[in-house]
Enzyme design. Structure first.
Site, PDB file in Angstrom:
ATOM      1  N   TYR A  27       0.830  -1.201   0.000  1.00  0.00           N
ATOM      2  CA  TYR A  27       0.000   0.000   0.000  1.00  0.00           C
ATOM      3  C   TYR A  27       0.870   1.259   0.000  1.00  0.00           C
ATOM      4  CZ  TYR A  27      -4.156   2.801   0.880  1.00  0.00           C
ATOM      5  OH  TYR A  27      -5.182   3.707   0.767  1.00  0.00           O
ATOM      6  N   CYS A  87       1.977  -1.837   6.341  1.00  0.00           N
ATOM      7  CA  CYS A  87       1.910  -0.606   7.117  1.00  0.00           C
ATOM      8  C   CYS A  87       0.485  -0.077   7.124  1.00  0.00           C
ATOM      9  CB  CYS A  87       2.852   0.432   6.508  1.00  0.00           C
ATOM     10  SG  CYS A  87       2.848   2.001   7.392  1.00  0.00           S
ATOM     11  N   THR A  93     -10.712   8.315  10.045  1.00  0.00           N
ATOM     12  CA  THR A  93     -11.852   7.444  10.366  1.00  0.00           C
ATOM     13  C   THR A  93     -11.402   6.258  11.213  1.00  0.00           C
ATOM     14  OG1 THR A  93     -11.597   5.995   8.445  1.00  0.00           O
ATOM     15  CG2 THR A  93     -12.863   8.039   8.133  1.00  0.00           C
ATOM     16  N   HIS A  95     -11.292   3.245  10.321  1.00  0.00           N
ATOM     17  CA  HIS A  95     -10.797   2.163   9.468  1.00  0.00           C
ATOM     18  C   HIS A  95      -9.462   1.610   9.974  1.00  0.00           C
ATOM     19  CE1 HIS A  95     -10.485  -0.197   5.825  1.00  0.00           C
ATOM     20  NE2 HIS A  95      -9.303   0.331   5.566  1.00  0.00           N
TER      21      HIS A  95
END
Length: 181
Positions: A27, A87, A93, A95
Site C-alpha cells: 500500500y 503498514c 476514520t 478504518h
C-alpha cells in the site's frame, strides 16, 4: 530464582533448509521496500530461503497466508515460517482500528492454529514519519525484526523436535486415562 534463558543464536538448529513465506502489502511502496529489504536480509543471513508474495493491503495478508500455507502443505513442500509485512497509518476514520486489529488477530489465530512460526511486521503507526523510521533498515528495521522473530520461534520449534522426537511443541492435554494412573 528463575533465570531467563537468552538465545545466543549459536546453539540454534540449522535453518539452511527452511522455507519462509514472506507476504508483503505494498500500500505504501517506499515503506514496503524497506520492510522487505530488512526481512529478506535477515532470512538470507540465517541460510533460509524466502518466497515473497505481494498483496495490496494489510487485510489481504492473513487470507493470503492461509491460502498459500494450505497449498504448500498439500504439495508436500510446507513453509516452515511466515513473515507478514505492511503498514497501516491512522487516518481520520475508524478504518485504521479495524485493519490494524483484524490483521493482527487473524495472523495470530493462524500462527497458533497451525503451530506456524510467524513474525508480524505490519506497522501500525500514527504518521508516515513514524512508519519510515520503523521501516528503514538503517533505523529500527522492523522488517528484519519480524523475520528474526519468526526465525527464532522456528529454531525453538526445531530444537524441541530434536529433543523430543515425535512430540510437537505446544500444549497437549492429558487424556483421562493418563490422569487416573
Amino acid at each position: 530464582m528463575v533465570t531467563p534463558r537468552r538465545d545466543s543464536g549459536s546453539d540454534r538448529p540449522s535453518l539452511k533448509d527452511a522455507r519462509i513465506l514472506v507476504v508483503e502489502a505494498r500500500y505504501y511502496d517506499d515503506i514496503a521496500d524497506e520492510l522487505l529489504r530488512g526481512a529478506t536480509e535477515a532470512i538470507a543471513a540465517s541460510g533460509a530461503e524466502a518466497e515473497v508474495v505481494t498483496v495490496p493491503g494489510a487485510l489481504e495478508i492473513p487470507q493470503t497466508v492461509a491460502i498459500l500455507v494450505e497449498a504448500a502443505m498439500r504439495s508436500g513442500k510446507p513453509y516452515d515460517a511466515v513473515v507478514a509485512l505492511g503498514c497501516v497509518i491512522r487516518g481520520e476514520t475508524g478504518h485504521y482500528d479495524i485493519v490494524a486489529g483484524e490483521s493482527a488477530r487473524a495472523l495470530m489465530d493462524l500462527s497458533v492454529l497451525l503451530r506456524l512460526p510467524l513474525g508480524n511486521g505490519i506497522l501500525t503507526v500514527e504518521t508516515e514519519a513514524q512508519a519510515q523510521a520503523r521501516a528503514r533498515v538503517s533505523e529500527m528495521n522492523k522488517g528484519g525484526g519480524a523475520a528474526e522473530a519468526a526465525l527464532a520461534v522456528l529454531a525453538l520449534k526445531r530444537a524441541n523436535a530434536a529433543e523430543h522426537p515425535g512430540r510437537t511443541i505446544g500444549f497437549t492435554p492429558r487424556r483421562a486415562a493418563e490422569t487416573a494412573e
